[in-house]
Design a protein around this motif. Sequence first.
Motif, PDB file in Angstrom:
ATOM      1  N   ALA A  37       0.834  -1.210   0.000  1.00  0.00           N
ATOM      2  CA  ALA A  37       0.000   0.000   0.000  1.00  0.00           C
ATOM      3  C   ALA A  37       0.870   1.262   0.000  1.00  0.00           C
ATOM      4  N   ILE A  38       1.921   1.255   0.808  1.00  0.00           N
ATOM      5  CA  ILE A  38       2.830   2.412   0.852  1.00  0.00           C
ATOM      6  C   ILE A  38       3.477   2.631  -0.512  1.00  0.00           C
ATOM      7  N   TYR A  39       4.001   1.541  -1.089  1.00  0.00           N
ATOM      8  CA  TYR A  39       4.683   1.621  -2.383  1.00  0.00           C
ATOM      9  C   TYR A  39       3.735   2.123  -3.468  1.00  0.00           C
ATOM     10  N   SER A  40       2.489   1.615  -3.447  1.00  0.00           N
ATOM     11  CA  SER A  40       1.510   1.996  -4.474  1.00  0.00           C
ATOM     12  C   SER A  40       1.176   3.478  -4.424  1.00  0.00           C
ATOM     13  N   ILE A  41       0.931   3.999  -3.221  1.00  0.00           N
ATOM     14  CA  ILE A  41       0.588   5.419  -3.104  1.00  0.00           C
ATOM     15  C   ILE A  41       1.776   6.292  -3.519  1.00  0.00           C
ATOM     16  N   CYS A  42       2.993   5.860  -3.175  1.00  0.00           N
ATOM     17  CA  CYS A  42       4.191   6.653  -3.501  1.00  0.00           C
ATOM     18  C   CYS A  42       4.499   6.647  -5.003  1.00  0.00           C
ATOM     19  N   HIS A  43       4.078   5.586  -5.705  1.00  0.00           N
ATOM     20  CA  HIS A  43       4.485   5.452  -7.109  1.00  0.00           C
ATOM     21  C   HIS A  43       3.334   5.495  -8.105  1.00  0.00           C
ATOM     22  N   ASN A  44       2.116   5.632  -7.620  1.00  0.00           N
ATOM     23  CA  ASN A  44       0.960   5.724  -8.515  1.00  0.00           C
ATOM     24  C   ASN A  44       0.294   7.074  -8.277  1.00  0.00           C
ATOM     25  N   ASP A  45       0.576   8.023  -9.155  1.00  0.00           N
ATOM     26  CA  ASP A  45       0.051   9.381  -8.970  1.00  0.00           C
ATOM     27  C   ASP A  45      -1.467   9.420  -8.977  1.00  0.00           C
ATOM     28  N   SER A  46      -2.089   8.591  -9.809  1.00  0.00           N
ATOM     29  CA  SER A  46      -3.561   8.575  -9.873  1.00  0.00           C
ATOM     30  C   SER A  46      -4.157   8.142  -8.538  1.00  0.00           C
ATOM     31  N   LEU A  47      -3.574   7.102  -7.944  1.00  0.00           N
ATOM     32  CA  LEU A  47      -4.051   6.628  -6.640  1.00  0.00           C
ATOM     33  C   LEU A  47      -3.832   7.689  -5.578  1.00  0.00           C
ATOM     34  N   PHE A  48      -2.654   8.316  -5.585  1.00  0.00           N
ATOM     35  CA  PHE A  48      -2.349   9.368  -4.617  1.00  0.00           C
ATOM     36  C   PHE A  48      -3.385  10.487  -4.692  1.00  0.00           C
ATOM     37  N   HIS A  49      -3.656  10.982  -5.887  1.00  0.00           N
ATOM     38  CA  HIS A  49      -4.570  12.124  -6.035  1.00  0.00           C
ATOM     39  C   HIS A  49      -6.013  11.733  -5.735  1.00  0.00           C
ATOM     40  N   TYR A  50      -6.400  10.495  -6.057  1.00  0.00           N
ATOM     41  CA  TYR A  50      -7.763  10.052  -5.736  1.00  0.00           C
ATOM     42  C   TYR A  50      -7.957  10.032  -4.217  1.00  0.00           C
ATOM     43  N   LEU A  51      -7.021   9.391  -3.498  1.00  0.00           N
ATOM     44  CA  LEU A  51      -7.137   9.322  -2.035  1.00  0.00           C
ATOM     45  C   LEU A  51      -7.016  10.703  -1.405  1.00  0.00           C
ATOM     46  N   GLN A  52      -6.200  11.551  -1.982  1.00  0.00           N
ATOM     47  CA  GLN A  52      -6.032  12.915  -1.477  1.00  0.00           C
ATOM     48  C   GLN A  52      -7.342  13.701  -1.579  1.00  0.00           C
ATOM     49  N   ASP A  53      -7.952  13.690  -2.762  1.00  0.00           N
ATOM     50  CA  ASP A  53      -9.159  14.497  -3.006  1.00  0.00           C
ATOM     51  C   ASP A  53     -10.386  13.918  -2.314  1.00  0.00           C
ATOM     52  N   GLU A  54     -10.606  12.608  -2.505  1.00  0.00           N
ATOM     53  CA  GLU A  54     -11.805  11.983  -1.930  1.00  0.00           C
ATOM     54  C   GLU A  54     -11.706  11.857  -0.415  1.00  0.00           C
ATOM     55  N   GLY A  55     -10.484  11.634   0.076  1.00  0.00           N
ATOM     56  CA  GLY A  55     -10.301  11.547   1.522  1.00  0.00           C
ATOM     57  C   GLY A  55     -10.631  12.863   2.204  1.00  0.00           C
ATOM     58  N   LYS A  56     -10.155  13.956   1.634  1.00  0.00           N
ATOM     59  CA  LYS A  56     -10.443  15.277   2.218  1.00  0.00           C
ATOM     60  C   LYS A  56     -11.935  15.584   2.153  1.00  0.00           C
ATOM     61  N   ARG A  57     -12.561  15.258   1.019  1.00  0.00           N
ATOM     62  CA  ARG A  57     -14.005  15.503   0.865  1.00  0.00           C
ATOM     63  C   ARG A  57     -14.794  14.705   1.912  1.00  0.00           C
ATOM     64  N   GLU A  58     -14.389  13.471   2.146  1.00  0.00           N
ATOM     65  CA  GLU A  58     -15.091  12.624   3.109  1.00  0.00           C
ATOM     66  C   GLU A  58     -14.944  13.148   4.533  1.00  0.00           C
ATOM     67  N   VAL A  59     -13.703  13.447   4.935  1.00  0.00           N
ATOM     68  CA  VAL A  59     -13.463  13.808   6.324  1.00  0.00           C
ATOM     69  C   VAL A  59     -14.031  15.183   6.661  1.00  0.00           C
ATOM     70  N   ASP A  60     -14.185  16.043   5.666  1.00  0.00           N
ATOM     71  CA  ASP A  60     -14.783  17.363   5.907  1.00  0.00           C
ATOM     72  C   ASP A  60     -16.251  17.263   6.337  1.00  0.00           C
ATOM     73  N   GLN A  61     -16.863  16.098   6.108  1.00  0.00           N
ATOM     74  CA  GLN A  61     -18.265  15.892   6.504  1.00  0.00           C
ATOM     75  C   GLN A  61     -18.396  15.281   7.901  1.00  0.00           C
ATOM     76  N   ILE A  62     -17.271  14.915   8.501  1.00  0.00           N
ATOM     77  CA  ILE A  62     -17.291  14.272   9.821  1.00  0.00           C
ATOM     78  C   ILE A  62     -17.006  15.347  10.865  1.00  0.00           C
ATOM     79  N   THR A  63     -18.056  15.958  11.403  1.00  0.00           N
ATOM     80  CA  THR A  63     -17.893  17.144  12.251  1.00  0.00           C
ATOM     81  C   THR A  63     -18.304  16.890  13.702  1.00  0.00           C
ATOM     82  N   TRP A  64     -17.689  17.649  14.589  1.00  0.00           N
ATOM     83  CA  TRP A  64     -18.032  17.552  16.008  1.00  0.00           C
ATOM     84  C   TRP A  64     -19.436  18.072  16.284  1.00  0.00           C
ATOM     85  N   GLU A  65     -19.927  18.975  15.441  1.00  0.00           N
ATOM     86  CA  GLU A  65     -21.289  19.481  15.629  1.00  0.00           C
ATOM     87  C   GLU A  65     -22.307  18.345  15.522  1.00  0.00           C
TER      88      GLU A  65
END
Length: 421
Positions: free
Chosen positions: A377-405
């Motif tokens: 998993a570490i190697y894949s994220i470091c060497h697959n730009d598409s995977l890196f950017h997908y997890l970067q964008d979708e991960g941020k979008r997901e976690v922004d909806q998880i609020t303390w409110e």
Amino acid sequence: MKVLMFGWEYPPHVYGGLATANYGISEGLHAQGDMDITLCLPKPFGDEDQTACRIVAMCAVPIAWRNVDYDYVRNRVGNIMDPDYYYRLRDHIYADFNYMHVNDLGCMEFAGGYPKNLHEEINNYSIIAGVVARTEDFDIIHAHDWLTYPAGIHAKQVSGKPLCIHVHATDFDRSRGKVNPTVYSIEKDGMDNADCIMCVSELTRQTVINHYFQDPRKVFTMHNAVYPLRQELQDIPRPDHTNKEKVVTFLGRITMQKGPEYFVEAASLVLHRTRNVRFCMAGSGDMMDAMIQLAAERGIADRFHFPGFMRGKQVYECLKNSDVYVMPSVSEPFGISPLEAMQCGTPSIISWQSGCAEILDNCIKVDYWDIHALADAIYSICHNDSLFHYLQDEGKREVDQITWEKVGRKIKDLYIRTINK
């Protein structure tokens, strides 16, 4: 609704994840608009944010009568307690505690954090809770983690008000099953006396039901969340490592519970395939020396960095400077740090044995012991730009909806349900 809350740590003085969670829960409840929270802390410093709650400094609560004048009290504790409140508390001393180690104000002092005499401080804290509970007007008690369960029980006995406890971790998590009987008994006593038990994950809920023998009808899952990044943290630049060495980070306590050895072993496997990666193990703990030794034995010390304990802005600078965040915990009740990493745009790899795995989808999950899957998993994220950017964008979008409110709304509903039993 008035809540008497017992905590142990609070930002900006952070010793672990408990401070972050306590702050988030307080803010989430405050956002409901009709919550009045009194938060007791062993040793506040006076610079804590009291927007969401009023903080009571337990180290300035008198348990033995002292005839001291107003100016003296103000000079001694005025930065952490209103002198008028000191005298209010003094009127509710309920026993002769002169035999205790009290100071010139009749108060017991605390070291702060997690000192060697922790069990003594927990007991002292519970004694002081009796004075506070006799002084304050409240509808419900909320005690965070085993350190404050005795205080919560005492407040319940004094007031007759219902007790909610918040299980942020159990000793089964901290010890990999080698449970400290004293800690277990404190945890069990807290759960037995609680009217409502909130657990930070379903994983923890099942531990409470099966290992502490609690009625499932009073045990609820209450996942943690994150707060939106402050502007100064959003403005921290994210270095571009496209044609440079990648950085893979472990950030947390370097202890048995967090599985640091699996991170080192996976790093060794990755570095057999490429040398274009650096590994960072940020934090401190009783396994730090062993991990430095293990990195040396695997011949990867030149690719490994141990920057030590980080707090505040340093944490986010470290996360933003990383291409991958790894949390290989053996038993993680929840784990807020992957959410913080994803907020920073850093793809995360977490263990299936962590509570946050129950609510996160846009990250990679592996068994903590499967170092080959972790290395892949570490190697894949470091060497697959598409995977890196997908997890970067979708991960941020997901976690922004998880609020303390949202968490605050659920906790308020549980308060109402518990009060109306």
